[in-house]
Design an enzyme around this catalytic site. Structure first.
Site, mmCIF file in Angstrom:
data_model
loop_
_atom_site.group_PDB
_atom_site.id
_atom_site.type_symbol
_atom_site.label_atom_id
_atom_site.label_comp_id
_atom_site.label_asym_id
_atom_site.label_seq_id
_atom_site.Cartn_x
_atom_site.Cartn_y
_atom_site.Cartn_z
ATOM 1 N N ALA A 148 3.715 -94.045 99.451
ATOM 2 C CA ALA A 148 4.609 -93.151 100.196
ATOM 3 C C ALA A 148 6.012 -93.749 100.234
ATOM 4 C CB ALA A 148 4.098 -92.957 101.614
ATOM 5 N N LYS A 149 7.001 -92.878 100.217
ATOM 6 C CA LYS A 149 8.379 -93.356 100.365
ATOM 7 C C LYS A 149 8.758 -93.045 101.805
ATOM 8 C CE LYS A 149 12.682 -93.247 97.718
ATOM 9 N NZ LYS A 149 12.802 -94.695 97.509
ATOM 10 N N ALA A 150 8.376 -93.961 102.697
ATOM 11 C CA ALA A 150 8.516 -93.707 104.130
ATOM 12 C C ALA A 150 9.509 -94.684 104.739
ATOM 13 C CB ALA A 150 7.164 -93.834 104.807
ATOM 14 N N TYR A 154 10.510 -99.507 104.665
ATOM 15 C CA TYR A 154 11.636 -100.194 104.041
ATOM 16 C C TYR A 154 12.083 -101.450 104.774
ATOM 17 C CZ TYR A 154 11.941 -97.348 100.018
ATOM 18 O OH TYR A 154 11.644 -96.789 98.808
#
Ligand code: PPE
Length: 303
Positions: A148-150, A154
């Site tokens: 997932a790019k959540a 980051y």
């Protein structure tokens, strides 16, 4: 923002926005290029698919369809009169509920566009960058969702990036929890050994990059063998060539890892060849990859 066009300086959120406190958001990084076909968004559909998948993985229903986000992006680029730009759609749990449970908080959706130059510098793209293997391991599927790019995820990339910058390197390379090479703080990674291209597999704890898929296809179309496998740290040092890809970074050669010069300390021939072909694909100069371009309709541009 939530269906309205808002001036840059007015694009604000409340300080009690849920996503600001708990990282409960998902986003994409996309680029549009000035091509002979017009302003064209690279693999727009694939990025929107990933945005929806990331949202699904975090139980966040998006209040817009992919087509709505796609055409809003077209209009946004048109209104801003941008020929090329970076595009950042973000969906996050908004203002209204505090406490960890995100399910009752509203889902806000915004798209921003701006001019963003070479992420790791023009010189980095030309000469290659220096990288340090981070002491921070890439998040594992035991605790978070590497696919997932959540937003909250980051923090992991930020720690690795800070460490590498403070130590005097330009980028971080994260290993996974087993000690295998995983990826950069915001890029996938590849090495060239024995004339073949090696990269961690799609089920490693990597973000399954859109540019990763593109470069694998381009490399194979050029007749190169691409091997997806576990990569040991030492292989980075011994590789003939190392490079990274990402939307912001594009294709960046790595000329040094942990003070070991790679391939004599300058970008190698396969990296250069792929960089050229990739740049041609991004800028719509290769008919074969024309289907990767989502051309912004001229009507949007005139609006
Ligand atoms: N891994 C990570 C962790 C990552 O953030 C990116 C993109 C990639 C791999 C490459 O994915 P793709 O762009 O689909 O090929 N990083 C985005 C955010 C960078 C930022 O600083 O913000 C990007 O490149 O847009």
């Amino acid at each position: 923002m939530n269906g309205e066009f808002v001036a840059w300086e007015d694009a604000k959120v409340h300080v009690l926005t849920h996503g600001l406190h708990y990282g409960t958001g998902v986003f994409e990084g996309i680029r549009a290029y000035d091509t002979a076909h017009g302003t064209a968004i690279f693999r727009h559909g694939d990025h929107l698919d990933r945005l929806f998948r990331s949202a699904e993985l975090y139980y966040m229903p998006l209040p817009y369809s992919k087509e709505e986000l796609r055409s809003a992006t077209h209009e946004l680029i048109g209104r801003n009169g941008l020929e090329s730009c970076y595009i950042r759609p973000i969906a996050f749990r908004g203002y209204g509920m505090m406490g960890i449970n995100p399910l009752e908080a509203p889902v806000d959706v915004s798209i921003a566009v701006w001019r963003w130059g070479a992420y790791l510098g023009e010189e980095g793209k030309e000469q290659g960058i220096t990288a340090k293997v981070s002491s921070w391991r890439r998040i594992s599927a035991d605790s978070l969702i590497p696919h997932a790019k959540a937003c909250g995820q980051y923090l992991n990339s930020a720690l690795a990036k800070i460490e590498s910058l403070k130590a005097g390197y330009q980028e971080a390379i994260l290993l996974d929890d087993l000690g295998h090479v995983c990826e950069g703080s915001g890029e996938n990674i590849y090495l060239v050994m024995d004339g073949k291209i090696h990269t961690p597999g799609q089920t490693a704890s990597i973000l399954d990059g859109i540019n990763r898929k593109s470069i694998i296809q381009i490399a194979r179309d050029l007749g190169h063998e691409v091997v997806e496998r576990d990569i040991a740290r030492a292989e980075l040092y011994l590789a003939d060539e190392v490079f990274m890809t990402g939307t912001a970074a594009e294709l960046v050669p790595v000329r040094e890892v942990d003070d070991h010069p790679i391939g004599g300390g300058r970008p190698g021939p396969i990296t250069r060849e792929l960089q050229r072909s990739f740049d041609d694909a991004l800028h719509g100069r290769t008919e074969r990859y024309r289907e990767w371009l989502d051309v912004v309709p001229v009507a949007s541009k005139a609006a």
